[in-house]
Design an enzyme around this catalytic site. Structure first.
Site, PDB file in Angstrom:
ATOM      1  N   GLU A 176       2.420  -9.575   9.986  1.00  0.00           N
ATOM      2  CA  GLU A 176       2.677 -10.527   8.908  1.00  0.00           C
ATOM      3  C   GLU A 176       3.968 -11.321   9.143  1.00  0.00           C
ATOM      4  OE1 GLU A 176       2.380  -8.047   5.359  1.00  0.00           O
ATOM      5  OE2 GLU A 176       0.225  -8.398   5.299  1.00  0.00           O
ATOM      6  N   GLU A 232       0.210  -2.429  -6.200  1.00  0.00           N
ATOM      7  CA  GLU A 232       0.000  -3.819  -5.798  1.00  0.00           C
ATOM      8  C   GLU A 232      -1.423  -4.288  -6.098  1.00  0.00           C
ATOM      9  OE1 GLU A 232       0.725  -4.516  -1.637  1.00  0.00           O
ATOM     10  OE2 GLU A 232      -0.159  -6.515  -1.690  1.00  0.00           O
ATOM     11  N   ASP A 245      -5.661  -2.142   3.328  1.00  0.00           N
ATOM     12  CA  ASP A 245      -4.332  -2.304   2.738  1.00  0.00           C
ATOM     13  C   ASP A 245      -4.278  -1.767   1.310  1.00  0.00           C
ATOM     14  OD1 ASP A 245      -1.748  -3.060   2.347  1.00  0.00           O
ATOM     15  OD2 ASP A 245      -2.148  -5.195   2.121  1.00  0.00           O
TER      16      ASP A 245
HETATM   17  C1  GCV Z   1       5.879  -5.300   2.682  1.00  0.00           C
HETATM   18  C2  GCV Z   1       0.682  -5.884   2.182  1.00  0.00           C
HETATM   19  C3  GCV Z   1       1.561  -6.402   1.089  1.00  0.00           C
HETATM   20  C4  GCV Z   1       2.902  -6.878   1.619  1.00  0.00           C
HETATM   21  C5  GCV Z   1       3.537  -5.745   2.398  1.00  0.00           C
HETATM   22  C6  GCV Z   1       2.576  -5.321   3.506  1.00  0.00           C
HETATM   23  C7  GCV Z   1       3.099  -4.171   4.334  1.00  0.00           C
HETATM   24  O1  GCV Z   1       0.278  -6.947   3.000  1.00  0.00           O
HETATM   25  O2  GCV Z   1       0.909  -7.458   0.431  1.00  0.00           O
HETATM   26  O3  GCV Z   1       3.703  -7.271   0.530  1.00  0.00           O
HETATM   27  O4  GCV Z   1       4.779  -6.140   2.934  1.00  0.00           O
HETATM   28  O5  GCV Z   1       1.362  -4.922   2.936  1.00  0.00           O
HETATM   29  O6  GCV Z   1       2.706  -3.060   4.063  1.00  0.00           O
HETATM   30  O7  GCV Z   1       3.894  -4.392   5.222  1.00  0.00           O
END
Ligand code: GCV
Length: 736
Positions: free
Chosen positions: A316, A418, A390
């Site tokens: 990411e 989340e 995720d």
């Molecule tokens: C910290 C998901 C979440 C992100 C998070 C990522 C991760 O994509 O939306 O906010 O980033 O997981 O675990 O690194």
């Protein structure tokens, strides 16, 4: 029968009325700050029982940890029994609670527990009743003060949950070595995916001022056995590695240390460029390795027991070794070499999923990391999310569990919600984590559970670990919703014992946190235990996943397909069309099911044996497919959504019946949250079914309430409205 004189009769009636009113007056207001460590006076019969057994207390030792033990036991027992406990001596005095190591206490030393204790390791403990003649003492013993701390909290838990303490024989040790909370907290005080206010860490005022909450945070963690905190976000800012910030980190470490908690930091891989002025962060460049070595030395100078680095690399948008043409092993091992002389570890995340045309994100982490099995240094741990996508409401276990026998693999759970309604929805996550931990990978045949991989039993890993992404914040009640404190608690309890059952955890937490009223305990534990399945039902039933509104992930958007990156679009995951719904991951589709061991692969591959709960995870199924119930898939799907809604409605009713058995403040706060949850559950059902019905063209089965709005209205209304927004710390800039 003697008749009472008139005045006495009136007096008696008045007393009775007062008693009656008293019974109706609910317990005093509670803001939730004390979590499960409330130590309010226990019911009278319990107090009478316990008083006889705890007449005095002696805690040996003069370390900071022993004084923490002393303080906790003194306040815990005094609060629970409603009177102060006398300070005893290191002698076999009847009714005494003696706490010590064989070295620090004469009495403990005389009991010849050394062998037993050494088998329990330096965090294990024994709590035992010893009798000589008519004298009896209760002993909490360990080889270390940390073990005594865990023993003390265990003893307090026995009292708080009203269990007998007259013939104790407890021997405990944690099954997993590193039990970590990962904070996704940023330097500016925001928390990524945090829904309980701002960050706990007040970077602006550290190190000069120490917020008293840090100590209470440490107490809460120690009480459930958590022994490490990663203080900052894995989307890491290099600023945390500056000397200025390291001093702040050191100040936090000083508060956490007496409670057996080490601090860790998320390390930004490109820090040698940003802070060190180097031209590259190539892990094989000697200048880069030297920079990290100097940094590790500096950190250990300030924080001698620093735990290590957590790294999100090449994921990411985060930099990583591949940014410089190297691989994960090059990156992780270089950092590991810098930390090794100090005993630190590198926790390398497996959450890596590069987009390529036509790929299945569920297979990406395995493809990226599995080939490196056996190549990581001995102080590297690979942290793997519980499922392959995720932190969805339900996922199958991650295929990396079991497939890297020569690597130290640690599960990562998300305590913060989340994808499950933020801090507005009641979801007791112990059920979900238990489901994952008990899943059989078949890596070494039947009985190769994820729990046995996590605790090192299956592959004999030396460093075992488990991590949970924290749901804590600056909100007075820590987690934004009183009921969700249960997930912080449950994570710690499962990290200590991955075979602990959700039932036992729910029971303990409820008694310690909310009520000793027998009916309230039954109702609340039932609510907790049913909550996860309910959320799965109204959000993503039958194996659906990632159907959330883009960016913030609150509310449904199964139609969403506007991101350039396909694997951030819900339509990519549901693959719903006129013919059917679901992601075919079998041989006729992406075939990522083949990443599992044959028994699991075969079970999930066949429509006949794939559990309904994962059906649409692994299969694209026709709308009119006949399910085991005899209903069509469409009808079954619709009824699952409805079932979720019914559950929340029923939970609200049940909660309403608890008025008076829980303090008014938390009672009202939970009731408010349940109202939001009902609104959201209905919205999830209606929006999802409206969209899927536009494709299936089938009518809703009997029993399913029709949506109130048009599909267009659901598509254009963001459920994260002002009502929900008022309560959090939502970062609007999330990408997917
Ligand atoms: C910290 C998901 C979440 C992100 C998070 C990522 C991760 O994509 O939306 O906010 O980033 O997981 O675990 O690194």
């Amino acid at each position: 029968m003697t008749l009472l004189p008139k005045r006495s009769a009136a007096f008696a009636v008045a007393v009775l009325i007062l008693l009656f009113i008293g019974a109706l007056i609910p317990a005093r207001a509670d803001d939730g700050y004390r979590l499960w460590l409330r130590y309010d006076k226990l019911p009278n019969n319990a107090v009478l029982r316990y008083r006889k057994q705890i007449l005095s207390m002696y805690v040996a030792g003069d370390s900071a940890t022993s004084s923490a033990v002393r303080g906790e036991l003194a306040s815990g027992i005094a609060g629970s029994l409603g009177e102060r406990i006398a300070i005893g001596r290191d002698a076999f005095v009847s009714g005494e609670l003696i706490v010590g190591t064989p070295a620090s206490s004469k009495v403990v030393g005389s009991l010849h527990l050394e062998r037993e204790l050494s088998e329990l390791g330096d965090e294990g403990f024994i709590i035992r009743t010893f009798r000589t003649g008519n004298r009896s003492v209760t002993v909490i013993a360990s080889t270390s003060d940390r073990g005594l701390l865990y023993g003390a909290f265990h003893f307090l838990r026995l009292i708080q949950t009203l269990r007998p303490i007259d013939k104790l024989n407890v021997a405990e040790r944690p099954r997993i070595k590193l039990r970590l909370l990962d904070h996704w907290d940023n330097a500016d005080g925001s928390v990524e995916r945090g829904y309980a206010g701002r960050s706990l860490w007040k970077w602006g005022e550290l190190p000069a001022r120490i917020d008293p909450r840090y100590r209470d945070y440490a107490r809460a963690n120690a009480s459930v056995g958590i022994n490490g905190s990663v203080l900052n976000n894995v989307n890491a800012d290099a600023v945390f590695l500056t000397t200025d910030y390291l001093q702040k980190v050191a100040a936090i470490a000083d508060v956490l240390r007496p409670y057996g908690i080490k601090v860790y930091l998320s390390a930004r891989f490109s820090a040698p460029i940003e802070l060190g002025g180097l031209k590259t962060a190539d892990p094989l460049d000697p200048k880069v390795a030297a920079w990290w070595k100097r940094k590790a030395d500096e950190i250990h100078e300030l924080i001698p027991d620093f735990g290590g680095f957590l790294v999100k690399a090449n994921s990411e948008g985060q930099p990583g070794p591949r940014t410089y043409g190297r691989d994960h092993v090059d990156g992780a091992n270089m950092l590991a070499a810098a930390l090794a002389p100090h005993g630190g570890v590198v926790i390398w995340r497996a959450f890596v999923y590069d987009a390529k045309p036509g790929y299945d994100r569920a297979g990406a982490a395995y493809e990226n990391l599995q080939p490196f099995d056996g190549k990581f240094a001995s102080n590297v741990i690979l942290q793997v999310k519980n499922g392959p996508i995720d932190f969805q409401p339900r996922e199958p276990f991650h295929p990396l569990f079991g497939s890297m026998p020569k690597t130290q693999v640690a599960p990562e759970f998300q305590i913060t919600q989340e994808y499950m309604g933020f801090s507005n929805h009641l979801v007791f996550l112990a059920n979900m984590w238990h489901e994952v931990l008990e899943s059989d990978t078949y890596a070494r045949g039947l009985g190769s559970s994820v729990a046995k991989i996590a605790d090192g039993e299956l592959f004999g890993q030396k460093i075992t670990a488990i991590a949970g992404v924290a749901n804590t914040g600056s909100d007075r009640n820590w987690t934004g919703y009183d009921m969700l404190q249960a997930n912080w608690y449950a994570f710690g309890r499962l990290a200590w014992d991955p075979d602990a059952t959700p039932e036992a955890i729910a029971d303990e937490w409820t008694k310690m946190t909310l009520s000793h009223d027998p009916n309230a305990i039954v109702v609340i534990t039932r609510m907790l235990l049913g909550s996860h399945e309910a959320v799965v039902n109204y959000m993503t039933p039958l194996g659906l996943h990632h159907q959330m509104w883009g960016g913030h992930h609150y509310g449904p958007a199964p139609w969403w397909n506007s991101y350039d990156r396909d694997d951030w679009n819900p339509t990519y995951y549901n693959k719903a069309d006129a013919g059917g719904i679901g992601f075919d991951r079998t041989m006729t589709g992406s075939n990522t099911v083949s990443q599992y061991f044959p028994s699991v692969r075969d079970q999930y591959s066949s429509l006949a044996t794939c559990p309904d709960t994962l059906l649409l995870w692994f299969h694209h199924v026709k709308w009119d497919y006949r399910m085991r119930t005899g209903r069509t898939l469409w009808a079954e799907l619709a009824l699952h959504y409805q079932e979720g809604v019914y559950w929340v409605r029923n939970a609200r009713r049940q909660w309403a019946g608890l008025k008076g058995t829980i303090d008014p403040q938390r009672y009202a706060a939970v009731a408010r949250k349940l109202a939001i949850q009902e609104r959201d559950a209905v919205w999830w059902k209606d929006a999802s079914l409206s969209y899927f019905q536009s494709l299936s063209k089938m009518s809703l089965p009997k029993g399913v309430e029709p949506p109130k709005l048009s599909l267009e209205q659901y598509k254009t209304t963001d459920l994260l409205d002002d009502f929900a927004r008022g309560k959090g710390n939502f970062d609007e800039n999330h990408k997917d």
